[in-house]
Scaffold this active site. Sequence first.
Site, mmCIF file in Angstrom:
data_model
loop_
_atom_site.group_PDB
_atom_site.id
_atom_site.type_symbol
_atom_site.label_atom_id
_atom_site.label_comp_id
_atom_site.label_asym_id
_atom_site.label_seq_id
_atom_site.Cartn_x
_atom_site.Cartn_y
_atom_site.Cartn_z
ATOM 1 N N GLU A 274 11.824 18.044 -24.379
ATOM 2 C CA GLU A 274 11.068 18.481 -23.280
ATOM 3 C C GLU A 274 11.487 19.901 -22.572
ATOM 4 O O GLU A 274 10.934 20.591 -22.061
ATOM 5 C CB GLU A 274 10.975 17.363 -22.382
ATOM 6 C CG GLU A 274 10.199 16.285 -22.742
ATOM 7 C CD GLU A 274 8.644 16.319 -22.379
ATOM 8 O OE1 GLU A 274 8.392 17.340 -21.960
ATOM 9 O OE2 GLU A 274 8.098 15.250 -22.538
ATOM 10 N N ARG B 195 -0.812 22.296 -14.320
ATOM 11 C CA ARG B 195 0.015 21.307 -14.737
ATOM 12 C C ARG B 195 -0.494 21.093 -16.087
ATOM 13 O O ARG B 195 0.354 20.314 -16.677
ATOM 14 C CB ARG B 195 -0.031 20.026 -13.789
ATOM 15 C CG ARG B 195 0.836 19.086 -14.040
ATOM 16 C CD ARG B 195 0.912 18.036 -12.980
ATOM 17 N NE ARG B 195 2.205 17.092 -13.309
ATOM 18 C CZ ARG B 195 2.576 16.180 -12.363
ATOM 19 N NH1 ARG B 195 2.352 16.226 -10.990
ATOM 20 N NH2 ARG B 195 3.677 15.204 -12.778
ATOM 21 N N HIS C 274 9.683 9.301 -27.377
ATOM 22 C CA HIS C 274 8.675 9.987 -26.660
ATOM 23 C C HIS C 274 8.799 11.464 -27.097
ATOM 24 O O HIS C 274 8.099 12.039 -27.607
ATOM 25 C CB HIS C 274 8.299 9.940 -25.153
ATOM 26 C CG HIS C 274 7.304 10.916 -24.889
ATOM 27 N ND1 HIS C 274 6.068 10.658 -24.807
ATOM 28 C CD2 HIS C 274 7.791 11.778 -23.631
ATOM 29 C CE1 HIS C 274 5.647 11.655 -24.158
ATOM 30 N NE2 HIS C 274 6.603 12.439 -23.515
ATOM 31 N N LYS D 132 9.533 22.805 -13.726
ATOM 32 C CA LYS D 132 8.554 21.668 -13.588
ATOM 33 C C LYS D 132 8.125 21.526 -12.081
ATOM 34 O O LYS D 132 7.198 21.201 -11.679
ATOM 35 C CB LYS D 132 9.205 20.137 -13.884
ATOM 36 C CG LYS D 132 8.585 19.061 -13.560
ATOM 37 C CD LYS D 132 7.922 18.334 -14.555
ATOM 38 C CE LYS D 132 6.624 17.263 -14.241
ATOM 39 N NZ LYS D 132 6.862 16.155 -14.946
ATOM 40 N N LYS E 16 4.293 11.581 -11.048
ATOM 41 C CA LYS E 16 3.417 10.529 -11.899
ATOM 42 C C LYS E 16 3.934 9.203 -12.081
ATOM 43 O O LYS E 16 5.165 9.063 -12.523
ATOM 44 C CB LYS E 16 3.142 11.296 -13.301
ATOM 45 C CG LYS E 16 2.026 12.363 -13.199
ATOM 46 C CD LYS E 16 1.807 12.829 -14.638
ATOM 47 C CE LYS E 16 0.840 13.803 -14.775
ATOM 48 N NZ LYS E 16 0.398 14.347 -16.052
ATOM 49 N N HIS F 197 1.006 12.524 -28.855
ATOM 50 C CA HIS F 197 0.720 11.158 -28.252
ATOM 51 C C HIS F 197 -0.006 10.378 -29.555
ATOM 52 O O HIS F 197 0.248 9.374 -29.661
ATOM 53 C CB HIS F 197 -0.253 11.025 -27.438
ATOM 54 C CG HIS F 197 0.271 11.495 -25.734
ATOM 55 N ND1 HIS F 197 -0.390 11.834 -24.710
ATOM 56 C CD2 HIS F 197 1.732 11.308 -25.483
ATOM 57 C CE1 HIS F 197 0.227 12.075 -23.534
ATOM 58 N NE2 HIS F 197 1.613 11.686 -23.955
ATOM 59 N N GLU G 200 -2.828 17.674 -11.740
ATOM 60 C CA GLU G 200 -3.221 18.215 -12.939
ATOM 61 C C GLU G 200 -4.723 18.471 -13.250
ATOM 62 O O GLU G 200 -5.390 18.151 -13.997
ATOM 63 C CB GLU G 200 -2.737 16.987 -13.922
ATOM 64 C CG GLU G 200 -2.803 17.554 -15.651
ATOM 65 C CD GLU G 200 -2.536 16.578 -16.593
ATOM 66 O OE1 GLU G 200 -1.441 16.091 -16.190
ATOM 67 O OE2 GLU G 200 -2.967 16.477 -17.566
ATOM 68 N N HIS H 157 2.080 17.475 -26.304
ATOM 69 C CA HIS H 157 1.826 16.103 -26.050
ATOM 70 C C HIS H 157 0.451 15.586 -26.736
ATOM 71 O O HIS H 157 0.415 14.459 -26.883
ATOM 72 C CB HIS H 157 1.715 15.838 -24.587
ATOM 73 C CG HIS H 157 3.326 15.985 -24.038
ATOM 74 N ND1 HIS H 157 3.967 17.022 -24.003
ATOM 75 C CD2 HIS H 157 4.118 14.988 -23.343
ATOM 76 C CE1 HIS H 157 5.125 16.891 -23.466
ATOM 77 N NE2 HIS H 157 5.307 15.872 -22.951
ATOM 78 N N ARG I 297 0.732 -1.339 0.020
ATOM 79 C CA ARG I 297 -0.062 -0.032 0.035
ATOM 80 C C ARG I 297 0.980 1.178 -0.068
ATOM 81 O O ARG I 297 0.432 2.423 0.335
ATOM 82 C CB ARG I 297 -1.072 0.179 1.243
ATOM 83 C CG ARG I 297 -1.729 -1.111 1.062
ATOM 84 C CD ARG I 297 -3.154 -0.759 1.905
ATOM 85 N NE ARG I 297 -4.147 -2.035 1.754
ATOM 86 C CZ ARG I 297 -3.904 -3.045 2.698
ATOM 87 N NH1 ARG I 297 -3.116 -3.174 3.666
ATOM 88 N NH2 ARG I 297 -4.987 -4.222 2.411
ATOM 89 N N ASN J 216 1.666 19.568 -20.755
ATOM 90 C CA ASN J 216 1.136 18.730 -21.995
ATOM 91 C C ASN J 216 1.330 19.396 -23.509
ATOM 92 O O ASN J 216 0.841 19.040 -24.291
ATOM 93 C CB ASN J 216 -0.151 18.364 -21.932
ATOM 94 C CG ASN J 216 -0.552 17.271 -20.724
ATOM 95 O OD1 ASN J 216 0.557 16.607 -20.254
ATOM 96 N ND2 ASN J 216 -1.572 17.657 -20.059
HETATM 97 N N1 GLY Z 1 4.858 15.069 -18.153
HETATM 98 C C1 GLY Z 1 3.645 15.920 -17.724
HETATM 99 C C2 GLY Z 1 3.774 15.964 -16.160
HETATM 100 O O1 GLY Z 1 4.556 15.517 -15.413
HETATM 101 O O2 GLY Z 1 2.646 16.341 -15.851
#
Ligand code: GLY
Length: 357
Positions: A181, A237, A261, A223, A139, A248, A233, A244, A117, A241
């Site tokens: 990035e 946040r 990527h 970041k 993430k 994607h 997000e 992206h 957990r 993107n």
């Molecule tokens: N890669 C986008 C984020 O971390 O929100």
Amino acid sequence: MPAFAVHTPAQTYEAKVERGALAQVGGHVPAKAGKVFVVTTEDVWRHHGSTLTTGMGGRSFELLFFPGGESRKRFSEVESLAEQMVARGGDRASVVVAFGGGIVNDLGGFLAAIFMRGIPVIQIPTTLLAQVDAAVGGKTAANLVSGKNLIGAFHQPLVCLIDPDVLATLPEREYLAGLAEVIKAGIIRSEGLFRLLYDQHEAVRARQPEVVEQCIADAVRIKCEVVSADEKESGLRRILNFGHTIGHTFEAESGYTRFLHGEAVALGMIAAIHLSVMTGYLPEKESLDMLECIRRYGPWPIAAGLEPERLLARLSHDKKTIKGTVHFVLTPKIGATEVVSGIDERVVLEAIRKTVE
Ligand code: GLY
């Protein structure tokens, strides 16, 4: 070199950008921790294993090898790693060290998020892309057959150790993909970083240490600021993107085999810049510097042969699509963004066409 704080309701931690940061890892393992499990790939271990071992400063640890590759970033691998942890005495006091590129950071973070957990994770990214994006911000994820990163959890690390020295062994293609990035960070939030990338592209491409460190530090700072303002997000946040949403679709439509990527993000940014101009948010004159900056880090793999209509259709399946609405991150000028929904599909199709052709 700098350390940037990430503040979230769950915890506050640092992303440290420092040459030689790998040598400090042992000092970040809590004194009361139980077994330490280093999740890595054989390739990363071959290049940097001895440095990490020295950095542990005598602290014992268990090595867990993950085969690597997007196709192995699956829940079954997480389960297998968790079984190995139990077999080797892992418990609630254990700590995971996710030591590798973005896939290892995502998967190792997910393992830590759900093992018993939730146990702590230390993120040590070894690719530029992971250093400036994947490893910072909590993430974690695995892929489903239906799509990339469709299962996962937010699980902030104890610390993120970013050591620019490890980039020396990074293949050129991966290095350039990581720079996509960094360019994104400049376009969305920092004219200073953008100008550094634009003006000093030869030094950046040649990996001159001071310039590379400055790029990484700026991107990581951005970041950390964004994640601190919006961990999950629901607002700011989303600006991360940029490039992206359409990027994607390039990755998915080519079965995740044709583009790294970061390469897909570079193409996605080109599409987002066209879209920003076509929707009237960005003056065409301003778009030229952005497109030129991206070009300076190319040539990027071409997207020729991908059907614009099929790419458009994929947009509605993206996990960033909320209640059927696609939100595009556009840019009105260098260092700024605008999140826009409800754009006419024909305009989006045209922006994709301009990128693919
Ligand atoms: N890669 C986008 C984020 O971390 O929100």
